[in-house]
Each structure stands twice: as C-alpha cells, then as structure tokens.
Design a protein around this motif. Structure first.
Motif, mmCIF file in Angstrom:
data_model
loop_
_atom_site.group_PDB
_atom_site.id
_atom_site.type_symbol
_atom_site.label_atom_id
_atom_site.label_comp_id
_atom_site.label_asym_id
_atom_site.label_seq_id
_atom_site.Cartn_x
_atom_site.Cartn_y
_atom_site.Cartn_z
ATOM 1 N N LEU A 1 0.541 -1.480 0.138
ATOM 2 C CA LEU A 1 0.281 0.291 -0.505
ATOM 3 C C LEU A 1 0.699 1.305 0.307
ATOM 4 O O LEU A 1 0.831 2.013 -0.636
ATOM 5 C CB LEU A 1 -1.119 -0.197 1.134
ATOM 6 N N ALA A 2 1.694 0.894 0.674
ATOM 7 C CA ALA A 2 3.031 2.101 1.146
ATOM 8 C C ALA A 2 3.553 2.754 -0.043
ATOM 9 O O ALA A 2 3.417 4.034 -1.086
ATOM 10 C CB ALA A 2 3.640 2.293 2.100
ATOM 11 N N LEU A 3 4.451 1.542 -1.075
ATOM 12 C CA LEU A 3 4.340 1.329 -2.561
ATOM 13 C C LEU A 3 3.345 2.077 -3.984
ATOM 14 O O LEU A 3 4.321 3.359 -4.331
ATOM 15 C CB LEU A 3 5.107 0.196 -2.082
ATOM 16 N N ILE A 4 2.026 1.981 -3.533
ATOM 17 C CA ILE A 4 1.310 2.032 -4.349
ATOM 18 C C ILE A 4 1.326 3.513 -4.204
ATOM 19 O O ILE A 4 0.886 4.316 -4.928
ATOM 20 C CB ILE A 4 -0.307 1.599 -4.508
ATOM 21 N N ASP A 5 1.066 4.120 -2.955
ATOM 22 C CA ASP A 5 0.466 5.552 -2.988
ATOM 23 C C ASP A 5 1.848 6.691 -3.392
ATOM 24 O O ASP A 5 1.849 7.413 -3.616
ATOM 25 C CB ASP A 5 0.479 5.769 -1.062
ATOM 26 N N PHE A 6 3.537 6.201 -2.656
ATOM 27 C CA PHE A 6 3.665 6.687 -3.498
ATOM 28 C C PHE A 6 4.706 6.497 -4.831
ATOM 29 O O PHE A 6 4.584 7.722 -5.739
ATOM 30 C CB PHE A 6 6.110 5.150 -3.070
ATOM 31 N N GLN A 7 4.076 5.224 -5.611
ATOM 32 C CA GLN A 7 3.679 5.347 -7.344
ATOM 33 C C GLN A 7 2.793 6.511 -7.371
ATOM 34 O O GLN A 7 3.258 7.196 -8.494
ATOM 35 C CB GLN A 7 3.851 4.251 -8.076
ATOM 36 N N ASN A 8 1.691 6.307 -6.853
ATOM 37 C CA ASN A 8 0.315 7.353 -7.648
ATOM 38 C C ASN A 8 1.072 8.442 -7.469
ATOM 39 O O ASN A 8 0.661 9.805 -8.044
ATOM 40 C CB ASN A 8 -0.301 7.339 -7.145
ATOM 41 N N ARG A 9 1.691 8.746 -6.560
ATOM 42 C CA ARG A 9 1.847 10.194 -5.786
ATOM 43 C C ARG A 9 3.128 10.926 -6.642
ATOM 44 O O ARG A 9 2.769 12.153 -8.129
ATOM 45 C CB ARG A 9 2.880 10.286 -4.303
ATOM 46 N N ARG A 10 4.523 10.010 -7.338
ATOM 47 C CA ARG A 10 4.961 10.105 -8.259
ATOM 48 C C ARG A 10 4.317 10.564 -9.646
ATOM 49 O O ARG A 10 4.881 11.276 -10.260
ATOM 50 C CB ARG A 10 6.819 8.736 -8.539
ATOM 51 N N LEU B 1 1.310 11.591 -10.354
ATOM 52 C CA LEU B 1 1.069 12.968 -10.659
ATOM 53 C C LEU B 1 1.678 14.088 -10.307
ATOM 54 O O LEU B 1 1.618 14.800 -10.952
ATOM 55 C CB LEU B 1 0.165 13.730 -9.528
ATOM 56 N N GLN B 2 3.154 14.066 -10.230
ATOM 57 C CA GLN B 2 4.059 14.858 -9.986
ATOM 58 C C GLN B 2 4.463 14.878 -11.459
ATOM 59 O O GLN B 2 4.992 16.094 -12.487
ATOM 60 C CB GLN B 2 5.260 14.983 -9.203
ATOM 61 N N ASP B 3 4.693 13.491 -11.987
ATOM 62 C CA ASP B 3 5.403 13.969 -13.816
ATOM 63 C C ASP B 3 3.872 14.164 -14.288
ATOM 64 O O ASP B 3 4.135 14.966 -15.436
ATOM 65 C CB ASP B 3 5.741 12.423 -13.972
ATOM 66 N N ARG C 1 1.605 16.489 -13.785
ATOM 67 C CA ARG C 1 2.073 18.009 -13.392
ATOM 68 C C ARG C 1 2.887 17.917 -14.276
ATOM 69 O O ARG C 1 3.093 20.000 -14.486
ATOM 70 C CB ARG C 1 1.684 18.644 -12.010
ATOM 71 N N SER C 2 4.131 18.533 -13.859
ATOM 72 C CA SER C 2 5.204 19.215 -14.908
ATOM 73 C C SER C 2 5.023 18.749 -16.023
ATOM 74 O O SER C 2 5.476 19.859 -16.757
ATOM 75 C CB SER C 2 6.545 17.455 -13.857
ATOM 76 N N ARG C 3 4.636 17.774 -16.584
ATOM 77 C CA ARG C 3 4.199 18.014 -18.074
ATOM 78 C C ARG C 3 3.400 18.234 -18.511
ATOM 79 O O ARG C 3 4.145 19.398 -19.588
ATOM 80 C CB ARG C 3 3.886 16.197 -18.410
ATOM 81 N N GLN C 4 2.235 19.085 -17.837
ATOM 82 C CA GLN C 4 1.278 20.273 -18.102
ATOM 83 C C GLN C 4 2.113 21.202 -17.833
ATOM 84 O O GLN C 4 1.621 22.380 -18.761
ATOM 85 C CB GLN C 4 0.104 20.042 -17.212
ATOM 86 N N GLU C 5 2.977 21.479 -17.228
ATOM 87 C CA GLU C 5 3.550 22.951 -16.981
ATOM 88 C C GLU C 5 4.054 23.375 -17.768
ATOM 89 O O GLU C 5 4.964 24.492 -18.669
ATOM 90 C CB GLU C 5 4.403 22.868 -15.276
ATOM 91 N N ARG C 6 4.856 21.843 -18.704
ATOM 92 C CA ARG C 6 6.146 22.563 -20.010
ATOM 93 C C ARG C 6 5.073 22.742 -20.717
ATOM 94 O O ARG C 6 5.251 23.345 -21.529
ATOM 95 C CB ARG C 6 6.695 21.044 -19.873
#
Length: 155
Positions: free
Chosen positions: A96-105, A107-109, A111-116
């Motif tokens: 569960l912690a791994l899935i949460d980490f992967q989901n957060r990562r 989302l960050q990817d 958002r950064s693609r959207q900003e670019r």
C-alpha cells in the motif's frame, strides 16, 4: 499528505540472507512513505534502506500457518525475500505504501508535463485567433434569425 519521515509501521521482519545457507535474519523494519529501512540486530551496523523509487513491486505472497512470505522486486530485477508473522501484515503495508508513492510520483510527473506544455498550448490558441480574424470577411454578417417554434397540437 504524509511527510517522508512519518513512520507508517514499525516492527519485526525477517529477511533471507544472500549467503549460501540462506538463513532468515531478524530485522527491525521501519516503513515510511518513501522507503523501508531494515535495522540489523547489532546496534553498530547501518540500516539497509529500500527506497520506493528503486522498488518495482511486492510479489509472491504466500501464507503458511505461522508466516507470510513475500518478495520485493527492485527496478534492477533483484529479488529480496522476506517473511513476517501472519498477523503483522507487513506485505500489505509495504504494498500500500508503494502504491501510494507510485501514485504521488505519477501525479508529479503529470503536473510537470502539464506545466511544460501549458505555455505552448496557451500560445497556440492566440495564434489561431489572429489567423482566423485575418481570414474572416470584412462584411458584417446577417443577424441570426430565431428558428420557428412548433405549434402545439390541439385535440
């Protein structure tokens, strides 16, 4: 959002050694939102840290009478075998912690693609509007007429 240092779970976990005899060694596990730290029995030894960015998945879960056996597969396809007491559910907590980490990562990817791409996307509609205005006829267009409404039926 959880801080990376917040402890999600702590307790005893056993890791199979890489040696020829593959003995199970007791470790104190500390699970946070971005890693699993394994502290050896001797106080002077440094902990081994499995950061989630280097973990691919939690795999091969098998339950016996006393233990739950599971494998952590790293991104370089190395397999690390663990076992824990059946009621401790370490495998589920790590998964569960791994899935949460992967989901957060992810989302960050995203958002950064959207900003670019956002500056380019904002510039394109403005250029299209200028081109459309230049191509439009200079005559005023006729006002649109309302469409006739159907007459109600009378019995």
């Amino acid at each position: 959002m959880k801080s990376p240092d917040e402890v999600l779970r702590e307790g005893e976990l056993e890791k199979r050694s890489d040696s020829l005899f593959q003995l199970w060694k007791k470790k104190r596990g500390v699970l946070t939102s971005d890693r699993l730290s394994l502290f050896p029995a001797s106080p002077r030894a440094r902990p081994k840290e499995l950061r989630f960015h280097s973990i691919l998945k939690v795999d091969c879960v098998e339950r016996t009478g006393k233990y739950v056996y599971f494998t952590i597969v790293t991104t370089d396809h190395k397999e690390i075998d663990f076992r824990c007491a059946g009621e401790s559910c370490w495998n589920a907590a790590i998964a569960l912690a791994l899935i949460d980490f992967q989901n957060r990562r992810a989302l960050q990817d995203f958002r950064s693609r959207q900003e670019r791409t956002a500056p380019a996307a904002l510039a394109a509609p403005a250029e299209d509007a200028v081109a459309a205005a230049a191509a439009a006829p200079s005559e005023p267009s006729e006002p649109s007429r309302p469409s006739p409404q159907p007459k109600p039926r009378t019995p």
